[in-house]
Design an enzyme around this catalytic site. Structure first.
Site: not given
Length: 562
Positions: A77, A79, A100, A111, A279, A307, A387, A415
């Site tokens: 998210k 990214t 953030r 993560k 979150a 999230f 991906f 990405w």
């Protein structure tokens, strides 16, 4: 023999990128050198004077980036947020990103950081992910200064009559450290303090983090700090930090941390990276001050909420918008094929294998989040974050499912390609905004009882049947209404992996009941936290923490940081 080229890591891409002086980035959005407080060549804070000057400017359009329920590794998210900002810049739009700050907990856990990935990153990523400008350390210090003042008050006679069994303020550390969830302090005899049970929250779950992220200025910060409930007295009445006289010292520790941080992306789009509440256990949005400043500095602001839409977006729309008078013009829902396959029943170890049937089954999760955003009256588009393991069949299947439901969707390859890979998404978002179809409205009124606010979230956002309150929570509901806290919004603490409060219930579960075991007053922040299921405010480290792969070379360069 064909040898596949090595895929560069995020840190390698970041270290190969050329940064512009932050003064040059600032000048591009109308900021002068006197508006900045420099932290080296590539980081700066906005000064108080700059923040005051911006107040009179017209606000730009805010784009909120949210997501489906993620897998443990996250779905990119941040990214997509960075890539969308870069894409809008490529289209000639004056854009600022608002994000953030990373916590060391997930950075050194599993993560990863929160600076994006690949060619869609904010820089300098190694600084932002580790220490940055010291904001989280200042919050930790303020949190623990208050703890020290509470224990000293007990030691020095307890004039406020605090019931040491009912102290609700915990200490904090910005790491995943399960051993500190429950501790005993004050052992060792009369000179070592008053023995009592205590515990640690991770810093990003501290109420001071939430206060910092919702305060409009220093005066508001001090007022919010004074309202924080720290304990209850012998008559079971709330005792605040203001009763202790602590708000001045806490504000002093936070006087620089309240100023938003200015950095840049790989493609030199300005980014305000400030504040970092989780979150799943807090309200999950960057500071209101940073988002507001970004909207004054740019025509378009791309911001994210942590999230899935059941957590960060819901809190953005029910809490942040009410505190900062910010309303999004459009929403982006990030989805990945791998996560949708997991929601369709595929094991984590098998996500790289093609499975269009499972993808179609897991689509129900995305559909629920889309319905949630619709219920707020907001236009949205789906960003399919691609991906390398995604197959052509899976991509076409997901695009077809979105088309069938009438969901605007764009394949996003930021990405790999940076802003270029987000152009289709940016164009889709701009079309949504140009249609001016936003009719934003919260799902509950502040005048609704706390119980009804929670039930509304469970039924309308999670899709649950009902909510059940444990005995402790029932008593707290009654007490909180008596204390005059019933008109506050609710911040749900819930697992991020499921729409329900059970992380094992993937996809789109139905007929479930969410259990609220306890309520926590965050009166300084301006909301009531409802703790559901077994969610904890101090996470633990995984079996193989990311920290074990991290290092620094002889020249001071970070190694192994994603």
């Amino acid at each position: 023999m064909n040898v596949k080229p090595k895929v560069k890591s995020d840190i390698e891409i970041a270290q190969e990128s050329e940064l512009k002086p932050i003064k040059e980035i600032a000048a591009g959005i109308g900021l002068e050198e006197d508006d900045l407080e420099l932290y080296g060549k590539h980081k700066a804070k906005l000064s108080y004077e700059a923040m005051k000057k911006l107040q009179t400017k017209e606000s730009g359009k805010v784009i909120l980036v949210t997501a489906i329920n993620p897998t443990p590794a996250g779905e990119g998210k941040s990214t997509v947020t960075v890539g969308l900002g870069d894409a809008l810049t490529r289209l000639g739009k004056k854009t600022v990103i608002a994000m953030r700050e990373p916590s060391l907990g997930p950075t050194m856990g599993i993560k990863g950081g929160a600076t994006g990935g690949g060619y869609a990153q904010v820089l300098p990523m190694e600084d932002i992910n580790v220490h940055f400008t010291g904001d989280l350390h200042a919050i930790t210090s303020a949190n623990n200064a208050l703890s020290a003042l509470i224990d000293n008050h007990l030691q020095q006679g307890n004039e406020l009559g605090i019931d040491q069994r009912r102290i609700v303020w915990k200490r904090a550390v910005d790491l995943n450290d399960r051993a500190l969830r429950k501790v005993i302090v004050g052992l060792g005899g009369p000179m070592q303090g008053v023995p009592r049970e205590d515990g640690f929250d991770i810093t990003v779950a501290s109420e001071i983090m939430a206060v910092l992220c919702l305060a409009s200025d220093l005066a508001d910060l001090k007022l919010r700090l004074s309202r924080m409930v720290i304990a209850y007295n012998d008559q079971k009445e709330p005792v605040t930090a203001g009763d202790l006289g602590a708000e001045g010292a806490l504000a002093l520790l936070l006087k620089d941390a309240i100023k938003p941080n200015l950095v840049q992306t790989i493609e030199h789009t300005p980014a305000l990276v400030h504040g970092g509440p989780f979150a799943n256990i807090a309200h999950g949005c960057n500071s209101a001050a940073a988002t507001t400043a970004a909207s004054k500095l740019a025509d378009y602001v791309v911001t994210e909420a942590g999230f899935g839409a059941d957590l960060g977006a819901e809190k953005f729309l029910h809490i942040k918008t009410r505190n900062a008078d910010i309303q999004p013009e459009a929403v982006v829902i990030v989805a990945t094929i791998r996560a949708l396959k997991m929601h369709g029943g595929v094991k984590k170890t098998d996500l790289a294998e093609e499975n269009a049937a499972a993808l179609a089954e897991g689509f129900a999760n995305l559909k629920k989040h889309a319905e949630t955003i619709k219920s707020f009256g907001l236009p949205f588009t789906v960003a399919i974050n691609k991906f390398v393991t995604d197959t052509d069949l899976e991509v076409s299947t997901l695009l077809g499912l979105c088309e069938k439901e009438g969901f605007p969707a764009a394949l996003t390859e930021v990405w790999e390609k940076g802003g270029e890979g987000g152009l289709a998404l940016a164009e889709t978002v701009l079309k949504l905004i140009d249609k001016k179809e936003s009719s934003f409205a919260p799902l509950y009124s502040l005048s609704d009882p706390l119980e009804e606010k929670i039930r509304t979230i469970v039924q309308k956002v999670y899709g649950g049947a009902d909510v059940e309150f444990a005995g402790k929570a029932k008593k707290q509901l009654a007490d909180f209404e008596t204390f005059g806290w019933g008109s506050l919004p609710v911040c749900m603490a819930k697992t991020q992996y499921s729409l329900s409060d059970d992380p094992a219930k993937l996809g789109r579960p139905e007929g479930f009941t969410v259990t609220v075991r306890e309520l926590k007053p965050s009166i300084g922040a301006g909301f009531i936290v409802a703790l559901t299921g077994d969610v904890m405010t101090m996470p633990g480290l995984p079996k193989s923490p990311a920290a074990l792969k991290m290092d620094v070379d002889e020249n001071g360069n970070a190694v192994g940081l994603f």
